[in-house]
Design a protein around this motif. Structure first.
Motif, PDB file in Angstrom:
ATOM      1  N   GLY B 333      35.182  44.057  40.993  1.00 27.83           N
ATOM      2  CA  GLY B 333      35.500  44.031  42.393  1.00 27.83           C
ATOM      3  C   GLY B 333      36.270  45.327  42.799  1.00 27.83           C
ATOM      4  N   ALA B 334      35.801  46.274  43.924  1.00 27.79           N
ATOM      5  CA  ALA B 334      36.573  47.323  44.358  1.00 27.79           C
ATOM      6  C   ALA B 334      36.744  47.197  45.909  1.00 27.79           C
ATOM      7  N   LYS B 335      37.597  47.871  46.271  1.00 31.84           N
ATOM      8  CA  LYS B 335      37.871  48.030  47.773  1.00 31.84           C
ATOM      9  C   LYS B 335      37.215  49.028  48.618  1.00 31.84           C
ATOM     10  N   ILE B 336      35.874  49.011  48.174  1.00 33.66           N
ATOM     11  CA  ILE B 336      34.828  50.111  48.888  1.00 33.66           C
ATOM     12  C   ILE B 336      34.454  49.445  50.116  1.00 33.66           C
ATOM     13  N   PRO B 337      34.724  50.189  51.307  1.00 37.79           N
ATOM     14  CA  PRO B 337      34.209  49.810  52.403  1.00 37.79           C
ATOM     15  C   PRO B 337      32.946  49.505  52.791  1.00 37.79           C
ATOM     16  N   PHE B 338      32.876  48.496  53.690  1.00 36.74           N
ATOM     17  CA  PHE B 338      31.209  48.271  53.888  1.00 36.74           C
ATOM     18  C   PHE B 338      30.770  49.300  54.774  1.00 36.74           C
ATOM     19  N   VAL B 367      31.672  45.804  42.638  1.00 38.08           N
ATOM     20  CA  VAL B 367      30.989  45.377  43.691  1.00 38.08           C
ATOM     21  C   VAL B 367      32.066  45.534  45.080  1.00 38.08           C
ATOM     22  N   PRO B 368      31.264  45.709  46.113  1.00 42.89           N
ATOM     23  CA  PRO B 368      32.633  45.793  47.064  1.00 42.89           C
ATOM     24  C   PRO B 368      33.166  44.424  47.654  1.00 42.89           C
ATOM     25  N   ILE B 369      34.350  44.303  47.824  1.00 39.35           N
ATOM     26  CA  ILE B 369      34.767  43.062  47.827  1.00 39.35           C
ATOM     27  C   ILE B 369      34.966  42.545  49.445  1.00 39.35           C
TER      28      ILE B 369
END
Lengths: 636, 369
Positions: B333-338, B367-369
């Protein structure tokens, strides 16, 4: 939340699992332009500690009232908000409606910087409460459509974040769905390959994210630690028939009327098997008082389930507590389940074109020692859904198959699961079921027994008038004698007799002819009185329908009878099959005979008269037979 | 025969072995990116709506509404990955008509609207050509269109001929120059590390037989390992007889160019590269410094100290940082912005979308969380 009138109070609760990250509380409010700021106050009380009074001055937009964090406690906080308001120019019932303070509850609450919110169970619970309070929905991100059984379980668990009278919508999104302009406060992300059953993380948008592996063996038990079983929703006051019950016991707390127009409402629940159709009387023993020298025409209306049962003048003999007044009203206004008594106080301005004189004393007070006595009844009821909706549980929801609307049906079922929290003291009905049915799938619902076709419901949902049902209204000028006039007269007589035989609602098709709605609850088979169907059209709003059902469980605006239509303005309009007699659920005895007979007589006076006539004829025949047979013997 | 001629000859007959490759066998993209239910369908639609004209021109509004060979290459690659044939055709047609105007197979680097001469400078940009050729290879593989592969081969040949040179530092490495002209210095060559896309270079090499590109990719990765010992990746660097030194009058910072290096390395399956680790360390240091406001992302850092010099609120830059952090630590899980296009311009939005592609392809756990 709008506080209208000269004085209005609201009690808010704020659950704070952990105090540390909370920087304070803010209340966002605005006023109507008619509020005279110098003569008005907003009084805030936090956990018993009053804050300095605020002079309302938010006439051009919302302003903030700040509550310091040192007044807060971990757990439940009670915030009482009272608006004391004066009109700039006028005084009277109309002016009372024109002065208000509105609180934006979506923008009010505990201030917590998302970066300070702990990424743990407490943090998620706080974020979830804020998310539900502000938006009423929670996003679930997953690769593909999440399993419906899991979504329903989640929905049920999330209901703990609301007061129980609000549905929570779970919005399913793909893992890579585009972001929205409005940042969520909490959401859920499902991943099958998450190494642990669940964990709380923070997303890039600052949201508290509950990451779940729905396939993990112990995910539900792990979930219980983050979202514990929600407590039952507190029920309204229960009234025991045959026993005078004080309004205090019925949880009536809104005792004082300060406004020139005030409605004080008391909701209470009668047993599910209580039924009185006869002319028996209920009694409200009202102890009340009102201010001295109220203007002429000041009055109070006492309403029971919307029916005015007494008008009381308040313009003479005021300034003291009045002697208790027995207000007797027909008990057949009441019905099983939730009822309400409303006190409407109307006090004109004197003069109406000047601001009201400042006063801290109520215009009218109802003493909570007032009592309500409802006569007991034999255990009887009509076949209907009266008791069913309040007793429903989430595991009793069934989504029907629908070719075109499966997704919509599943979504509605999931949302409904959040609106069916158990109500304290209302046991479940083991074989109860609420089947959610799409309009395109009505072959699964046997409407024929109710005398309607799917086409009729399509008209109700889509607004096309049913011309066939309306076509019989005509009043031609007939001659002295002709066949049409005779036929019309015979029809009119027949209808009168029919009404006497079966008073009440007309046949369902006729009842629906001019009605429009957005969903319908239907009890199709009287032999299966616990199997309910919710019929929805394709364009229905799942959250609105679920909200309406959630509220109906604690309100007198509730579905009853065999068919209940949810109208566009959120009211439940109910139809009862007039041909179905009440059902006695206890043995007939000398003790209950009179009441049972009274109910049957009221249900169908004609049938009752015919029955008595038959019995009379039978008695006469038997007497004649006896006399004739005994005379013959004597001759011999 | 001079060195370049020799190089061209060797390249054309495909004799370069795939030395030191981290991904010796070129991999095609997984099918998970294609089809109507592909996870990035919504993001791709939003990207097209925001930055692509109906005729196939990718528009960078902040750069005078220009279209670059780089943006056309990025767009074409994504259309190929998503199997969006109509978009692929549009971008391809427009690019061929407007940028394929050089005497070789390469593309002119920039097209400007509302100008008397839309292409004032016919020089190329190597990364644009690289992504363009990669897209052609992938689409040719998916559709069987041999003409596209022939076009890709021609571009690869031109790249090797004009933009691949031997380093003058004695290492024998092949360097990828930023363009055919303008970056050669006396006894030195200016390069841009972010123009290396190892995965693209290897896949083009495998598809076209121009193996010099694969060698160049491996040499570039090795060069970047050396560079990482000096600090963060620079936007530009000069490689010459005296080693690697800052290029005069060009950015030596870790900025808008260099930010792509970690993305391309991870996308190429090389998340363990030292350059990635350094970049991640710098991102983490910036994040914990307390100097970043909520919603601010690092864009420019000092190479040596990692000090933050510029920030932006564009989500794409945050996506790069979060993805790099996650991929280098193999955390779930990653803090990738939507993805969004309403609050960011072409460049960060495109990096954002390519980050999501790289995540699905090369670091599925992030995956973006």
């Amino acid at each position: 939340m709008r506080l209208t009138g000269e004085r209005q109070t609201a009690h808010l609760t704020l659950d704070i699992p952990a105090l540390k990250p909370v920087e304070g509380v803010q209340l966002r409010y605005r006023n109507s332009i008619n509020v005279q700021s110098s003569q008005s106050q907003i009084l805030i009380n936090v956990n018993g500690t009053p804050l300095p009074a605020v002079a309302p001055a938010a006439f051009e937009g919302f302003k903030t009232i700040s509550v310091p964090s040192n007044l807060l406690v971990e757990g439940r906080n009670t915030i009482t908000v009272q608006a004391k308001q004066a009109h700039r120019i006028f005084c009277g019932p109309k002016a009372s409606f024109q002065i208000w303070t509105e609180f934006d509850l979506a923008q009010s609450g505990a201030i917590v910087s998302s970066t300070n919110l702990p990424t743990d169970a407490n943090g998620f619970r706080m974020a979830l409460a804020a998310q539900v309070g502000r938006y009423g929905r929670v996003t679930v991100r997953a690769a593909g459509e999440p399993p419906q059984t899991f979504m329903r379980t989640m929905s049920e668990k999330l209901s703990a974040a609301s007061a129980g009278t609000q549905a929570i919508t779970l919005v399913s999104e793909g893992l890579y769905a585009n972001g929205a302009a409005t940042h969520p406060i909490a959401r859920i992300t499902l991943r099958d390959n998450l190494p642990t059953p669940l964990e709380v993380r923070r997303g890039a948008d600052g949201a508290e994210v509950l990451m779940l592996n729905p396939k993990a063996k112990d995910v539900l038990s792990a979930l219980d630690k983050i979202l514990p079983q929600s407590a039952p929703v507190p029920d309204i006051g229960k009234l025991m028939p045959g026993v005078a019950t004080s309004l205090k016991e019925l949880q009536f707390t809104d005792l004082n009327a300060y406004n020139r127009y005030t409605e004080q409402s008391l909701q209470f629940r009668l047993p599910n098997d209580w039924l009185i159709l006869s002319s028996a009387k209920a009694t409200l023993r009202l102890s009340y008082g009102f201010a001295a020298d109220l203007p002429q025409s000041a009055l109070m209306l006492v309403k029971v389930d919307g029916v005015t049962v007494r008008l009381l003048p308040l313009d003479t003999n005021g300034g003291k507590v009045q002697p208790p007044l027995d207000i007797r009203f027909p008990a057949n206004i009441l019905k099983s389940g939730v009822n309400n008594v409303t006190f409407v106080t109307i006090v004109p301005g004197n003069p109406p074109d000047r601001p009201c004189p400042k006063s801290d004393t109520p215009l009218m007070t109802i003493l909570d020692g007032s009592s309500l006595l409802v006569p007991s009844s034999p255990r009887m009821k009509f076949i209907g859904m009266n008791s069913l909706v309040a007793a429903l549980r989430p595991n009793q929801l069934v989504a029907s198959r629908s070719a075109a609307l499966q997704s919509h049906i599943e979504k509605l079922t999931t949302t409904l699961a959040s609106s069916l929290r158990p109500i304290s003291g209302i046991p479940p009905i083991s074989d109860a079921q609420l089947k959610i049915v799409a309009l395109d799938n009505l072959q699964n619902v046997s409407l024929a027994k109710l005398g309607v076709q799917p086409r009729t419901l399509e008209n109700v949902f889509f607004g096309a008038p049913d011309t066939r049902a309306q076509a019989s209204i005509e009043n031609p000028d007939y001659g002295f004698f002709n066949a049409s006039k005779l036929l019309f007269s015979l029809e009119a007589i027949g209808k009168k007799i029919s009404d006497l035989a079966q008073p009440g609602d007309p046949p369902l098709k006729q009842w629906l002819a001019n009605r429009r709605g957005k969903a319908a609850l239907v009890l199709t088979d009287p032999k299966r009185p616990h199997k309910l169907s919710l019929i929805v059209p394709p364009n229905s709003d799942a959250a609105q329908i679920a909200d309406a059902i959630a509220r109906a469980r604690l309100s007198s605006n509730a579905p009853r009878g065999q068919f209940s239509l949810l109208t566009e303005d959120g009211k439940w309009e109910n139809w009862q099959d007039a041909s179905a007699p009440p059902v006695l659920e206890e043995p007939l005895s000398l003790g209950n005979f009179r009441a049972v007979a009274g109910n049957f007589a009221s249900w169908s006076p004609l049938y009752f008269v015919l029955l008595l006539f038959g019995l009379t004829v039978l008695s006469i025949v038997l007497a004649l037979v006896f006399v004739i047979s005994t005379r013959g013997k004597r001759k011999k | 025969m001079n060195r370049r001629a020799a190089l061209r000859t060797v390249a054309s007959v495909g004799l370069f072995p795939l030395l030191g490759s981290t991904s010796a066998v070129a991999q095609s993209m997984p099918n998970s990116l294609a089809g109507p239910n592909q996870p990035l369908a919504e993001a791709w639609s939003a990207w097209k709506a925001a930055f692509l004209s109906p005729e196939g021109r990718v528009i960078d509004k902040l750069q005078q509404g220009a279209s670059h060979s780089e943006s056309q290459g990025y767009g074409l690659l994504m259309a190929a990955l998503f199997h969006d044939n109509a978009t692929f055709d549009a971008i391809y047609r427009w690019t061929e008509a407007n940028l394929a105007i050089r005497s070789d197979a390469l593309l002119a680097w920039r097209w400007l609207p509302n100008q008397a001469v839309s292409v004032a400078d016919r020089n190329n940009a190597t990364d644009g050509d690289l992504f363009y050729a990669w897209a052609l290879v992938l689409h040719s593989r998916a559709t069987g269109m041999l003409s596209l592969r022939r076009r890709a081969t021609a571009i690869a040949e031109s790249l090797v001929k004009n933009c691949v040179v031997e380093a003058r530092d004695g290492s024998g490495r092949l360097l990828l120059t930023p363009a055919a002209e303008g970056f050669a210095r006396k006894n030195a060559q200016i390069i841009n590390p972010s123009y290396y896309m190892p995965r693209a270079m290897r896949e083009i090499a495998a598809a076209t037989g121009i193996n010099a590109l694969a060698t160049c990719a491996s040499d570039g990765e090795a060069l970047m390992t050396d560079l990482a010992t000096q600090g963060l990746m620079p936007d530009w660097i000069e490689v010459g007889t005296s080693g690697m030194t800052p290029a005069a009058n060009m950015s030596d910072k870790n900025g808008y160019e260099a930010m792509r290096v970690a993305l391309f390395l991870i996308w190429s399956g090389n998340a363990a590269h030292l350059a990635v680790a350094d970049q991640v360390r710098a991102y983490l240091q910036a994040g914990t410094s307390g100097n970043l406001q909520n919603g601010e992302y690092v864009t420019v850092m000092d190479r040596k100290s990692g000090a933050v010099l510029e920030t932006s609120t564009s989500l794409g830059y945050g996506a790069l940082a979060a993805f790099s952090e996650c991929a280098s630590h193999s955390r779930f899980g990653a803090k990738i912005p939507f993805f969004r296009t309403d609050e960011q311009s072409y460049y960060p939005a495109t990096l954002h979308l390519m980050t999501l592609i790289a995540q699905i392809v090369s670091a599925p756990e992030c995956v973006p969380i």
